[in-house]
Motif scaffolding. Structure first.
Motif, short mmCIF file in Angstrom:
data_model
loop_
_atom_site.label_atom_id
_atom_site.label_comp_id
_atom_site.label_asym_id
_atom_site.label_seq_id
_atom_site.Cartn_x
_atom_site.Cartn_y
_atom_site.Cartn_z
N GLN A 75 0.84 -1.20 0.00
CA GLN A 75 0.00 0.00 0.00
C GLN A 75 0.88 1.26 0.00
N ALA A 76 1.97 1.23 0.73
CA ALA A 76 2.89 2.37 0.72
C ALA A 76 3.33 2.66 -0.71
N GLY A 77 3.71 1.61 -1.43
CA GLY A 77 4.12 1.80 -2.81
C GLY A 77 3.01 2.40 -3.66
N ALA A 78 1.78 1.99 -3.37
CA ALA A 78 0.64 2.47 -4.16
C ALA A 78 0.39 3.97 -3.97
N ILE A 79 0.86 4.53 -2.86
CA ILE A 79 0.63 5.96 -2.62
C ILE A 79 1.96 6.73 -2.61
N GLY A 80 2.96 6.15 -3.23
CA GLY A 80 4.20 6.90 -3.46
C GLY A 80 5.17 6.93 -2.29
N LEU A 81 4.96 6.04 -1.34
CA LEU A 81 5.85 5.98 -0.18
C LEU A 81 6.78 4.77 -0.28
N HIS A 82 7.88 4.84 0.44
CA HIS A 82 8.76 3.69 0.60
C HIS A 82 8.85 3.34 2.09
N VAL A 83 9.17 2.10 2.35
CA VAL A 83 9.38 1.69 3.74
C VAL A 83 10.69 0.93 3.84
N HIS A 84 11.23 0.90 5.03
CA HIS A 84 12.45 0.14 5.32
C HIS A 84 12.26 -0.50 6.70
N GLN A 85 12.20 -1.81 6.70
CA GLN A 85 11.96 -2.52 7.95
C GLN A 85 13.27 -2.71 8.71
N MET A 86 13.15 -2.62 10.03
CA MET A 86 14.32 -2.81 10.89
C MET A 86 14.00 -3.78 12.02
N THR A 87 14.90 -4.76 12.21
CA THR A 87 14.83 -5.55 13.44
C THR A 87 15.91 -5.10 14.41
N GLY A 88 16.75 -4.17 13.98
CA GLY A 88 17.82 -3.67 14.82
C GLY A 88 17.32 -2.61 15.78
N PHE A 89 16.70 -3.04 16.85
CA PHE A 89 16.26 -2.13 17.91
C PHE A 89 16.17 -2.93 19.20
N ASP A 90 16.10 -2.22 20.29
CA ASP A 90 16.09 -2.85 21.61
C ASP A 90 14.65 -3.23 21.98
N ARG A 91 14.31 -4.45 21.66
CA ARG A 91 12.92 -4.89 21.87
C ARG A 91 12.52 -4.83 23.34
N ALA A 92 13.41 -5.33 24.17
CA ALA A 92 13.08 -5.39 25.60
C ALA A 92 12.94 -3.98 26.17
N GLY A 93 13.88 -3.11 25.82
CA GLY A 93 13.83 -1.75 26.33
C GLY A 93 12.59 -1.01 25.86
N LEU A 94 12.23 -1.22 24.61
CA LEU A 94 11.04 -0.57 24.09
C LEU A 94 9.78 -1.09 24.78
N ALA A 95 9.72 -2.41 25.01
CA ALA A 95 8.55 -2.98 25.67
C ALA A 95 8.36 -2.38 27.06
N VAL A 96 9.47 -2.19 27.75
CA VAL A 96 9.41 -1.57 29.09
C VAL A 96 8.97 -0.11 28.97
N ASP A 97 9.59 0.60 28.04
CA ASP A 97 9.32 2.03 27.90
C ASP A 97 7.85 2.27 27.54
N LEU A 98 7.29 1.37 26.73
CA LEU A 98 5.88 1.53 26.33
C LEU A 98 4.93 0.86 27.32
N ALA A 99 5.49 0.18 28.30
CA ALA A 99 4.67 -0.57 29.25
C ALA A 99 3.73 -1.54 28.53
N LEU A 100 4.31 -2.26 27.54
CA LEU A 100 3.49 -3.21 26.79
C LEU A 100 3.10 -4.39 27.67
N PRO A 101 1.90 -4.92 27.49
CA PRO A 101 1.53 -6.15 28.18
C PRO A 101 2.48 -7.27 27.77
N ASP A 102 2.61 -8.28 28.64
CA ASP A 102 3.55 -9.37 28.39
C ASP A 102 3.26 -10.11 27.09
N ASP A 103 2.01 -10.12 26.69
CA ASP A 103 1.66 -10.91 25.50
C ASP A 103 1.78 -10.11 24.20
#
Lengths: 219, 219
Positions: free
Chosen positions: B146-174
């Motif tokens: 869909q991004a391509g269809a409206i003239g946007l590009h995306v770049h996916q990243m797995t290089g981030f601190d998942r655990a730190g982000l989960a804590v910072d956002l107070a995500l539920p365990d699941d």
């Protein structure tokens, strides 16, 4: 309703396929090409496929391992495609295969590092089974979009005997069957058993988008 | 080269985004709508998202947890989107949310049972973490198209601190963070650091399709 590409808006997963048509060589090639050019973490391309076309040996082997529920309708599909993923512990093909060229004039940029940066060890460590199957999901999704672009529909199934199929195909331990995709042209809903016939014409539904959004924690 | 939809052939993952444009409300809505209508096993829709637009609080929180390698370029993107998945053990929203209508006239069929048949217990048992992340992969892929269809590009990243982000956002365990997606309009490759500038214009590559195909075992 937000704007949505017709290719995505028109996509759905039918049970009724047209048993009178087969999948052409060109169609098969274009579906595999779409999957091939999907993004993956570190460009590892951990997807593997077995394509069976109606009545050929691969089709028969895939069909026999489907759940009985799926066998009620999936045999009308022009093709059955197994989607498997490579467990990351294994050296990937990337280590021994030279590059092949890009598909389009627009593709002058590179996507070899779609998800990860080389040298970022923590990111590499997250390349686990979850990432492999995530990437397979992306590849099958891209194949699904390409199917729509050439007038085909697909219906993904996880209801099949993964272990039995792996044995029957003598798959290496690191190749994990995950999904079987029925592919074909839309058929007549009246050709389906009664319960499926009814479901074939039910309204599609999804959760409201607000239910999919995570919030920020206060502070 | 087999026929490939221009939307798929033109897709790639840039590092250079245009820092002068933002993501509009309409663009944001259409991206989320595309992800929302992706298929999932048993229509469980196990994807959850946090959308940050440049300089807002969500963007800042996502950015700070990116790997340093990704912080070198991702701050130019118009938006950062967190893609997370729901661990299946948890009751899904499906159990408590009524249907919402289908997106298109073509979507008269139903997709509520994309991957599984109700009553097929073995298939249900396979709805594990792998299936949840597979389905998230499909949803992000549909968003990418869909991004391509409206003239946007995306770049996916797995290089981030998942655990730190989960804590910072107070995500539920699941709720498990899996990917951060940079979204925007193509920028000037010359704005990138030297090594990224070079990579931005390298040829994309993939394994030959024959390397992706599984064979039948003899007998």
């Amino acid at each position: 309703m937000a704007e949505l590409s017709p290719l995505l808006a028109a996509r759905w997963s039918p049970h009724a396929f047209d048993p009178s048509v087969g999948l052409t060589d060109g169609e098969a090639a274009s579906l595999l090409e779409a999957a091939r050019w999907a993004p993956s973490a570190g460009n590892r391309q951990p997807w593997r496929f077995l394509l069976g076309r109606r009545a050929d040996e691969a089709y028969k082997r895939l069909f026999v391992h489907l759940a009985a529920e799926n066998q009620r309708w999936a045999g009308q599909a022009s093709a059955l495609l197994l989607g498997a993923y490579l467990l990351p512990a294994t050296p990937t093909v990337a280590a021994r295969t030279p590059a092949s060229p890009a598909p389009a004039a627009h593709g002058s940029g590179q996507a070899a590092h779609d998800l990860e940066q080389p040298g970022y060890d923590r990111a590499r460590a997250t390349y686990d089974q979850a990432q492999a199957v995530y990437d397979l999901g992306q590849a099958v999704a891209h194949l699904t979009v390409q199917a729509g672009a050439i007038g085909l529909h697909v219906h993904q199934m996880t209801g099949f005997d993964r272990a039995g199929l792996a044995v029957d195909l003598a798959l290496p331990d690191d190749v994990r069957p995950h999904v079987v995709v029925a592919i074909g042209r839309l058929g007549d809903p009246l050709s389906l058993p009664g319960d499926l016939r009814r479901r074939e014409t039910e309204l599609r539904h999804r959760h409201p988008v607000t239910d999919l959004l995570l919030g920020l924690s206060p502070g």
